[in-house]
Design a protein around this motif. Structure first.
Motif, PDB file in Angstrom:
ATOM      1  N   GLU A 112       0.804  -1.215   0.000  1.00  0.00           N
ATOM      2  CA  GLU A 112       0.000   0.000   0.000  1.00  0.00           C
ATOM      3  C   GLU A 112       0.841   1.270   0.000  1.00  0.00           C
ATOM      4  O   GLU A 112       0.415   2.310  -0.475  1.00  0.00           O
ATOM      5  N   SER A 113       2.063   1.216   0.529  1.00  0.00           N
ATOM      6  CA  SER A 113       2.886   2.418   0.606  1.00  0.00           C
ATOM      7  C   SER A 113       3.330   2.914  -0.760  1.00  0.00           C
ATOM      8  O   SER A 113       3.795   4.043  -0.882  1.00  0.00           O
ATOM      9  N   SER A 115       1.422   3.791  -3.180  1.00  0.00           N
ATOM     10  CA  SER A 115       0.556   4.915  -3.554  1.00  0.00           C
ATOM     11  C   SER A 115       1.083   6.208  -2.950  1.00  0.00           C
ATOM     12  O   SER A 115       1.064   7.253  -3.601  1.00  0.00           O
ATOM     13  N   TYR A 116       1.556   6.144  -1.715  1.00  0.00           N
ATOM     14  CA  TYR A 116       2.150   7.320  -1.068  1.00  0.00           C
ATOM     15  C   TYR A 116       3.418   7.734  -1.804  1.00  0.00           C
ATOM     16  O   TYR A 116       3.570   8.899  -2.189  1.00  0.00           O
ATOM     17  N   SER A 151      -5.310   2.696  -0.614  1.00  0.00           N
ATOM     18  CA  SER A 151      -4.541   3.348  -1.664  1.00  0.00           C
ATOM     19  C   SER A 151      -4.885   4.838  -1.738  1.00  0.00           C
ATOM     20  O   SER A 151      -3.989   5.684  -1.861  1.00  0.00           O
ATOM     21  N   GLN A 154      -3.333   6.727   1.180  1.00  0.00           N
ATOM     22  CA  GLN A 154      -1.883   6.849   0.975  1.00  0.00           C
ATOM     23  C   GLN A 154      -1.573   7.897  -0.102  1.00  0.00           C
ATOM     24  O   GLN A 154      -0.678   8.722   0.069  1.00  0.00           O
ATOM     25  N   GLN A 157      -2.302  11.445   1.176  1.00  0.00           N
ATOM     26  CA  GLN A 157      -1.283  11.861   2.149  1.00  0.00           C
ATOM     27  C   GLN A 157       0.034  12.190   1.458  1.00  0.00           C
ATOM     28  O   GLN A 157       0.713  13.159   1.814  1.00  0.00           O
TER      29      GLN A 157
END
Length: 174
Positions: A112-113, A115-116, A151, A154, A157
């Motif tokens: 998931e990270s 997307s960040y 998503s 992330q 953010q």
């Protein structure tokens, strides 16, 4: 710099809107809006035959795929990093390439990270190129297969953090 996320998937748009971002969210294609750069969710090899990348290849022409592949060979970026490719288009001058998927399985693919990281680095690279309005779709929840809500959180953010850093003059233009 302004940021716009436009996506054809209503669930993605709803998930993004639930995050109450400081930037614009729209239903549709980012290319339909007044932008001067667009994000390619890409893969690490620059193959643009699926998802939103196929839309970008149709819009810019097949030469863009060749240019992206040349840049990726030269700079060899991983999932979550970003580069800017000059498009030659009269309106959308830059394609910000930020791989959300690895074609060889290395990197953060499936996490998931990404997307960040992709959103944050795309905004950073666009800022370095003096982009006025950056358009993108939801990152990682299409071909990348990530949970839409996670998503979206992330991605929002990552964009908010990058915009905050820009406003705080933490990044100098090159």
């Amino acid at each position: 710099m302004k940021v716009l996320i436009a996506d054809h998937n209503k669930s993605t748009v709803t998930s993004l809107e639930e995050c109450d971002p400081s930037f614009d969210i729209e239903l549709g294609n980012p290319l339909a809006f007044d932008i001067d750069a667009v994000v390619s969710p890409a893969n690490t090899k620059g193959i643009m035959n699926g998802g939103y990348d196929a839309v970008l290849r149709r819009f810019f022409g097949v030469t863009i795929e060749y240019l992206v592949q040349q840049y990726l060979e030269k700079f060899n970026i991983d999932v979550g990093q970003a580069i800017a490719v000059k498009t030659g288009h009269p309106k959308v001058h830059w394609l910000i390439v930020t791989p959300t998927v690895s074609v060889t399985g290395e990197g953060l693919s499936g996490d998931e990270s990404i997307s960040y990281a992709c959103a944050h680095n795309a905004v950073k690279v666009a800022h370095e190129k003096n982009v006025k309005c950056l358009g993108m779709t939801g990152l990682g929840s299409g071909v990348g297969g990530l949970d839409r809500r996670i998503s979206a959180r992330q991605q929002v953010q990552g964009i908010e953090d990058a915009l905050s850093q820009i406003k705080g003059n933490l990044w100098k233009l090159s």
